[in-house]
Design an enzyme around this catalytic site. Structure first.
Site, mmCIF file in Angstrom:
data_model
loop_
_atom_site.group_PDB
_atom_site.id
_atom_site.type_symbol
_atom_site.label_atom_id
_atom_site.label_comp_id
_atom_site.label_asym_id
_atom_site.label_seq_id
_atom_site.Cartn_x
_atom_site.Cartn_y
_atom_site.Cartn_z
ATOM 1 N N GLU A 79 0.872 -1.187 0.000
ATOM 2 C CA GLU A 79 0.000 0.000 0.000
ATOM 3 C C GLU A 79 0.906 1.232 0.000
ATOM 4 O OE1 GLU A 79 -2.114 -0.053 3.745
ATOM 5 O OE2 GLU A 79 -2.304 -2.214 3.556
ATOM 6 N N LYS A 103 2.606 4.514 1.281
ATOM 7 C CA LYS A 103 2.848 5.001 2.647
ATOM 8 C C LYS A 103 2.528 6.491 2.687
ATOM 9 C CE LYS A 103 6.150 5.172 6.405
ATOM 10 N NZ LYS A 103 5.807 6.520 6.778
ATOM 11 N N ASP A 106 2.141 10.239 3.987
ATOM 12 C CA ASP A 106 2.872 11.117 4.894
ATOM 13 C C ASP A 106 1.856 11.942 5.676
ATOM 14 O OD1 ASP A 106 4.949 12.294 6.144
ATOM 15 O OD2 ASP A 106 5.516 13.608 4.496
ATOM 16 N N TYR A 139 -6.180 1.588 7.384
ATOM 17 C CA TYR A 139 -5.284 0.515 6.944
ATOM 18 C C TYR A 139 -5.110 -0.631 7.944
ATOM 19 C CZ TYR A 139 -1.938 3.683 9.291
ATOM 20 O OH TYR A 139 -1.319 4.525 10.168
ATOM 21 N N LYS A 154 11.123 3.324 1.964
ATOM 22 C CA LYS A 154 11.069 4.778 1.781
ATOM 23 C C LYS A 154 11.596 5.169 0.398
ATOM 24 C CE LYS A 154 9.876 6.828 5.665
ATOM 25 N NZ LYS A 154 10.681 7.677 6.350
ATOM 26 N N CYS A 199 17.675 48.419 -4.194
ATOM 27 C CA CYS A 199 16.424 47.662 -4.186
ATOM 28 C C CYS A 199 15.819 47.640 -5.595
ATOM 29 C CB CYS A 199 15.452 48.313 -3.206
ATOM 30 S SG CYS A 199 13.802 47.619 -3.298
ATOM 31 N N CYS A 240 12.420 49.921 -5.459
ATOM 32 C CA CYS A 240 12.340 51.372 -5.246
ATOM 33 C C CYS A 240 13.665 52.079 -5.477
ATOM 34 C CB CYS A 240 11.823 51.671 -3.843
ATOM 35 S SG CYS A 240 13.020 51.286 -2.570
ATOM 36 N N CYS A 247 16.093 46.046 2.071
ATOM 37 C CA CYS A 247 15.784 47.412 1.680
ATOM 38 C C CYS A 247 15.081 48.043 2.870
ATOM 39 C CB CYS A 247 14.852 47.421 0.464
ATOM 40 S SG CYS A 247 14.095 49.035 0.212
ATOM 41 N N CYS A 301 9.168 52.083 0.205
ATOM 42 C CA CYS A 301 9.400 51.121 -0.880
ATOM 43 C C CYS A 301 8.068 50.541 -1.350
ATOM 44 C CB CYS A 301 10.313 50.008 -0.387
ATOM 45 S SG CYS A 301 10.479 48.671 -1.569
#
Ligand code: IVH
Length: 683
Positions: free
Chosen positions: A124, A126, A128, A235, A326, A418, A421, A436, A441
């Protein structure tokens, strides 16, 4: 502690102790805080290393790992915010395999241990997610608990009832007491939606679906859980496994039966030998995994015949009849189309790689972070390069490495101005981030506005990022305070804005003038000041004037406010542009209200000036309920014990916080004395 034996090796012993401590801390961050600091594969590698060292130790001096070693335990003890539920049968974890060779070893081990020749396995995906045990009494859902440490979990019944996949009532004939086990998860679409909302509210996105599911399931308010659209796949069966219909003699028949009685189960397949196992792993890892609409991090192989499962039995933390194979974190190749610098709400410049769109672990990715200039340089990524991108445990994609040629000219210098600006960019001492610092800005303005109006901040309904961008572009909003003097007549003439919407917006903005001080402080977007810090400041200082007048020293005396936050608040209010901004707010009728009683009233409360830490669990109180009661009596509550703490209230299973209180000689109130103590305090 490991005891000393004849042939022991102190270095090995020390390594084992260090790894155990490290893993216990990671368990806590993962299972209790829902905020891991390392990806799953790094955790797996640490656990593996511990198992190897413990095996070496056992060979040297014949001493098996103690039952409390992270190699022998599952998860972490339950948090005290939910009632504890003792599982009737322990909820186990699974042993891991990372290669075909390890799977082959598993297969041969199993075949060697069972009396019959033929062994069939069921596989099946797995998931997470997070393991949950559902208890049904006469077919009715009566209790749902998280795994916790495998023996005792947290009671999450109310929250679990909001999950559509979980039946409240089972169909057909079922044993009088039946426990169904499975995984609660959040799918990709839901997680993406949730993270979008969080980003708009100025909160950091959730690290991965597992933590998102865990955080959603462990909400104090089940209405919050309901909004998260969690899913559940069954399960396994705990209690009641011996009373199943006689025809259920295999894992796959049990899955089919679970479906019949009302559960959703995942697709399963069967396999009989190591070649088939390897083929299945390859197809799932390379193809099927990315087609799923939720995250899977491997495949679970289980011996199909229940009788053989019985024969094989258990080890301390996992059954011998099952194993998790895994997958490697999914990495995908693509090309860098551009590298741009994004200006965040706090002015931090982050390099972002725009990519030729590609699917990574089921999600389309078209840009990935390069974190900061140092990382960009270390990885040597340039426009046009082919790069490896991964999502690993994290939702936010990142560039892992460049496949560009090694010997190329060095990268250009970091930006000096930046990109939004044009103001000079600064780099604070000891910090990697470029920033910045311009208060005007435009890139920051829009993001500051989005944060300002978000839920949890000023909560101005109907003012979304698109309209805000339009207001900024049209030049009618140049500062946060401009929201409180909008030229409504002009806006009413804009395309696509109905009169009704204007009226609603006016009302919403008007209403926000009276938000509590804590929300206003949070909404200002002061560096390092999140919602919790803002609340702590508001509770302590009560009025905006007092917060503005407080010195860094006074600020850092507030529980939960460190020196860095205190300095940031001080710097913010020391800046003349920001003082002017506050004056504008006040002139335009924004008057942040503190909900708590006035200072004088607070000092008259029985627990005024008391700093209290609540730890452990209590009969008749949830921890947060008790904390609320203490705050009602004027106390300040905190989560960690320090020299500033006056009293620690210790319930059942109070651990390190009680020990620390004893160490520091802080007054301890035991659960048994709690009611008497409260009565005495209330006078
Ligand atoms: S069976 C006794 N099947 O993975 C065996 N577990 O890393 C019980 N998990 O604790 C587990 N998908 O929380 C099983 N299809 C699946 C699973 C699964 C995810 C979780 C489960 C388990 C953990 C071990």
């Amino acid at each position: 502690m490991l005891s000393s034996k004849k042939h022991d090796d102190p270095v090995l012993k020390q390594q084992i102790e260090t790894l155990r401590t490290e893993l216990v801390e990671h368990n806590h961050r993962y299972y209790i805080d829902d905020a891991p600091t390392i990806p799953n594969d790094e955790y797996d590698a640490l656990l593996r290393r511990l198992q190897e060292l413990e095996a070496a130790w056992q060979q040297q001096c014949g001493e098996a790992p103690p039952p409390n070693s992270p190699s022998q335990t599952v998860g972490a003890p339950p948090s005290a915010s939910f009632a504890a539920v003792r599982h009737r049968a322990p909820l186990l974890s699974l042993a891991n395999a990372f290669s075909d060779a390890e799977m082959e070893a598993f297969y041969h081990r199993v075949v060697g241990l069972v009396a019959d020749e033929a062994v069939c396995l069921v596989v099946e995906p797995k998931i997470d997610g997070l393991a949950v045990n559902l208890r049904y009494q006469d077919g009715h859902l009566c209790c749902a608990a998280t795994r916790g440490d495998g023996t005792t979990g947290e009671d999450v019944t109310a929250n679990v009832r909001t999950i559509a996949d979980i039946p409240w009532q089972l169909a057909g004939d079922v044993p009088p007491l039946l426990e169904v086990r499975g995984e609660v998860l959040m799918d990709h679409a839901t997680l993406a939606r949730l993270n979008r909302v969080r980003r708009e509210a100025g909160e950091s996105p959730l690290a991965n679906p597992r933590n998102a599911a865990a955080g959603s399931l462990r909400q104090i308010d089940s209405r919050q859980t309901a909004q998260r659209s969690l899913r559940f796949f069954a399960y396994a069966i705990g209690e009641g496994a011996k009373q199943l219909p006689a025809t259920i003699t295999t894992q796959h028949a049990m899955l089919a039966w679970l479906r019949q009685i009302g559960f959703t189960v995942q697709p399963w397949q069967q396999c009989q030998n190591p070649t088939q196992i390897a083929e299945l792993v390859a197809t799932w890892e390379q193809h099927q995994r990315s087609a799923m609409d939720y995250d899977i991090d491997g495949l679970v192989f289980k011996v199909d015949a229940l009788e053989q499962q019985q024969q094989l039995g258990m080890l301390s933390r996992a059954p011998r009849w099952a194993i998790a194979r895994k997958f490697a974190a999914e990495e995908v190749e693509t090309a860098v189309v551009a590298i741009r610098w994004q200006v965040g709400r706090t002015g931090v410049l982050t390099p972002v790689a725009d990519l030729a769109a590609v699917a990574v672990a089921g999600v389309m990715v078209s840009h990935a972070t390069l974190h900061n200039f140092n990382e960009l340089q270390r990885k040597g990524v340039r426009v046009g390069d082919r790069v490896v991108v991964r999502r690993a445990g994290d939702v936010i994609p990142e560039v892992v490495r460049s496949l560009g040629a090694e010997s190329r000219p060095p990268l250009s210098e970091p930006p000096s101005h930046c990109p939004a600006c044009g103001a000079a960019v600064v780099r604070e001492e000891g910090e990697v981030a470029l920033r910045c610092e311009s208060a005007t800005c435009s890139a920051q303005l829009l993001q500051r506005l989005c944060h300002f109006v978000a839920r949890g901040a000023m909560d101005i309904d109907g003012l979304g990022s698109r309209l805000l961008a339009r207001l900024v572009d049209a030049g009618v909003v140049a500062s946060l305070a401009d929201l409180y003097c909008l030229p409504w007549q002009r806006i009413a003439a804009w395309d696509g804005i109905a009169a009704k919407r204007i009226a609603n917006l006016q009302a919403a903005i008007d209403h926000s003038r009276q938000r509590p001080l804590a929300r206003f402080l949070f909404a200002l977007g002061i560096r390092h000041v999140g919602a919790t810090t803002a609340r702590a400041l508001a509770n302590q200082f009560v009025s905006l004037d007092r917060v503005m007048a407080a010195s860094a020293e006074q600020l850092s005396e507030v529980d939960g406010v460190g020196a860095r936050m205190a300095n940031a608040v001080c710097d913010f209010f020391a800046c003349s542009a920001n003082r002017a901004l506050i004056a504008e707010f006040l002139a335009r009728g924004v008057s942040p209200q503190e909900a708590a009683p006035q200072h004088d009233a607070i000092t008259a409360l029985p627990l005024a000036g008391h700093r209290i830490v609540v730890t452990g669990s209590f009969d008749g109180w949830t921890r947060s309920g008790l904390e609320m009661e203490l705050r009602r009596l004027g106390a300040a509550t905190a989560s960690s014990v320090s020299a500033k703490t006056d009293t620690v209230i210790a319930g059942a299973k109070a651990g390190s916080k009680r020990a620390r209180a004893e160490q520091l000689g802080i007054t301890l109130v035991e659960a048994a004395n709690l009611s008497a103590w409260l009565q005495q305090m209330e006078g």
